[in-house]
Write an enzyme that holds these catalytic residues in place. Sequence first.
Site, mmCIF file in Angstrom:
data_model
loop_
_atom_site.group_PDB
_atom_site.id
_atom_site.type_symbol
_atom_site.label_atom_id
_atom_site.label_comp_id
_atom_site.label_asym_id
_atom_site.label_seq_id
_atom_site.Cartn_x
_atom_site.Cartn_y
_atom_site.Cartn_z
ATOM 1 N N ASP A 231 3.859 3.593 6.582
ATOM 2 C CA ASP A 231 3.212 3.340 7.873
ATOM 3 C C ASP A 231 4.151 2.821 8.937
ATOM 4 O OD1 ASP A 231 3.565 0.733 6.629
ATOM 5 O OD2 ASP A 231 2.300 -0.033 8.243
ATOM 6 N N LYS B 93 17.123 4.246 0.894
ATOM 7 C CA LYS B 93 18.046 4.127 2.033
ATOM 8 C C LYS B 93 19.200 3.225 1.607
ATOM 9 C CE LYS B 93 14.767 3.960 5.936
ATOM 10 N NZ LYS B 93 14.203 2.975 6.883
ATOM 11 N N LYS C 82 0.819 -1.194 0.000
ATOM 12 C CA LYS C 82 0.000 0.000 0.000
ATOM 13 C C LYS C 82 0.862 1.257 0.000
ATOM 14 C CE LYS C 82 -2.833 -2.277 3.410
ATOM 15 N NZ LYS C 82 -3.186 -2.207 4.823
ATOM 16 N N GLY C 83 2.127 1.143 0.373
ATOM 17 C CA GLY C 83 2.954 2.300 0.701
ATOM 18 C C GLY C 83 3.040 3.392 -0.351
ATOM 19 N N ASP D 180 14.615 -0.226 0.853
ATOM 20 C CA ASP D 180 15.355 -0.395 2.103
ATOM 21 C C ASP D 180 16.415 -1.470 1.848
ATOM 22 O OD1 ASP D 180 15.749 0.020 4.901
ATOM 23 O OD2 ASP D 180 14.518 -1.714 5.343
ATOM 24 N N PHE E 294 13.859 5.025 10.703
ATOM 25 C CA PHE E 294 12.527 4.622 10.279
ATOM 26 C C PHE E 294 11.682 5.862 10.020
ATOM 27 C CE2 PHE E 294 8.365 2.650 10.418
ATOM 28 C CZ PHE E 294 8.615 1.500 9.676
ATOM 29 N N GLU F 39 7.714 3.076 -6.554
ATOM 30 C CA GLU F 39 7.879 2.555 -5.190
ATOM 31 C C GLU F 39 7.939 3.677 -4.155
ATOM 32 O OE1 GLU F 39 7.384 0.457 -3.225
ATOM 33 O OE2 GLU F 39 8.685 -1.291 -3.263
ATOM 34 N N ASP F 40 7.566 3.355 -2.947
ATOM 35 C CA ASP F 40 7.650 4.326 -1.856
ATOM 36 C C ASP F 40 9.071 4.392 -1.302
ATOM 37 O OD1 ASP F 40 7.401 1.712 -0.905
ATOM 38 O OD2 ASP F 40 6.115 2.234 0.780
HETATM 39 P P1 IMP Z 1 12.840 -3.875 1.545
HETATM 40 O O1 IMP Z 1 13.670 -4.045 2.787
HETATM 41 O O2 IMP Z 1 13.549 -3.002 0.552
HETATM 42 O O3 IMP Z 1 12.430 -5.203 1.000
HETATM 43 O O4 IMP Z 1 11.551 -3.060 1.991
HETATM 44 C C1 IMP Z 1 10.350 -3.675 2.282
HETATM 45 C C2 IMP Z 1 9.299 -2.721 2.727
HETATM 46 O O5 IMP Z 1 9.563 -2.323 4.063
HETATM 47 C C3 IMP Z 1 9.139 -1.404 1.992
HETATM 48 O O6 IMP Z 1 8.439 -1.504 0.760
HETATM 49 C C4 IMP Z 1 8.344 -0.606 2.997
HETATM 50 O O7 IMP Z 1 6.978 -0.936 2.910
HETATM 51 C C5 IMP Z 1 8.918 -1.115 4.315
HETATM 52 N N1 IMP Z 1 9.866 -0.131 4.875
HETATM 53 C C6 IMP Z 1 11.205 -0.114 4.801
HETATM 54 N N2 IMP Z 1 11.731 0.945 5.447
HETATM 55 C C7 IMP Z 1 10.678 1.635 5.948
HETATM 56 C C8 IMP Z 1 10.551 2.856 6.722
HETATM 57 O O8 IMP Z 1 11.517 3.549 7.090
HETATM 58 N N3 IMP Z 1 9.276 3.226 7.029
HETATM 59 C C9 IMP Z 1 8.175 2.525 6.656
HETATM 60 N N4 IMP Z 1 8.247 1.394 5.938
HETATM 61 C C10 IMP Z 1 9.490 0.952 5.586
HETATM 62 MG MG MG Z 2 6.615 -0.730 -0.504
#
Ligand code: IMP
Ligand code: MG
Length: 182
Positions: free
Chosen positions: A166, A138, A50-51, A110, A159, A106-107
């Site tokens: 969220d 990040k 949803k982000g 990470d 974070f 994408e939002d």
């Molecule tokens: P990934 O670690 O790149 O696989 O990220 C997975 C998901 O974690 C992202 O799409 C976000 O939904 C969530 N996420 C990662 N970092 C943050 C943050 O700082 N705030 C909120 N959601 C996060």
């Molecule tokens: Mg996401």
Amino acid sequence: MLITDKTEFDKHITRTLISEEELRAKIKEAGEMLSREYEGKPLLLVSILKGAFIFLADLSREITIPCEIDFMSAKSYFEGTSSSGNVEITMDLKHDIKKYHVLIVEDIIDTGRTLAEIIKMLKVREPLSLKVLTLLDKPERRVVDLKADWSLFTIPDNFVIGYGLDCGEYYRNLPIIAEYSE
Ligand code: IMP
Ligand code: MG
């Protein structure tokens, strides 16, 4: 946990990281860039719920060329505080992406694990091209070799909440990106 108390809600929002004005300016620029980049091409914006829902809503309104929009929903399994790379598609796209230049909106990237899996899945479907635009990046947290084609803001390893992002399903409705504190 359900939060109904405004004081409890507000106390975790510590610092504004990106203001509404900064978001608006960068997103306008990105919309103009995409409108040039994809002119004359069948463009499909793909958002992972949803982000990215607020980012997509604002970005798409800054795109001045024809485009289509589709959504998918993925569940990332978490190990502690970071995603495991174990990704399940809980709602798939409605489009057959073969005829499209696909842009994943994408939002945040990470560790990169969720997106790396999704890219792998979508590549098999042979879109005309597949690129990624992320609002937030990040890079310090990355564990897989993945770089967005375009990233609007590089942020430190804290974070963040708001503008679609969220913490426990709250704060998506904040109009800014803020740092979250316990
Ligand atoms: P990934 O670690 O790149 O696989 O990220 C997975 C998901 O974690 C992202 O799409 C976000 O939904 C969530 N996420 C990662 N970092 C943050 C943050 O700082 N705030 C909120 N959601 C996060
Ligand atoms: Mg996401």
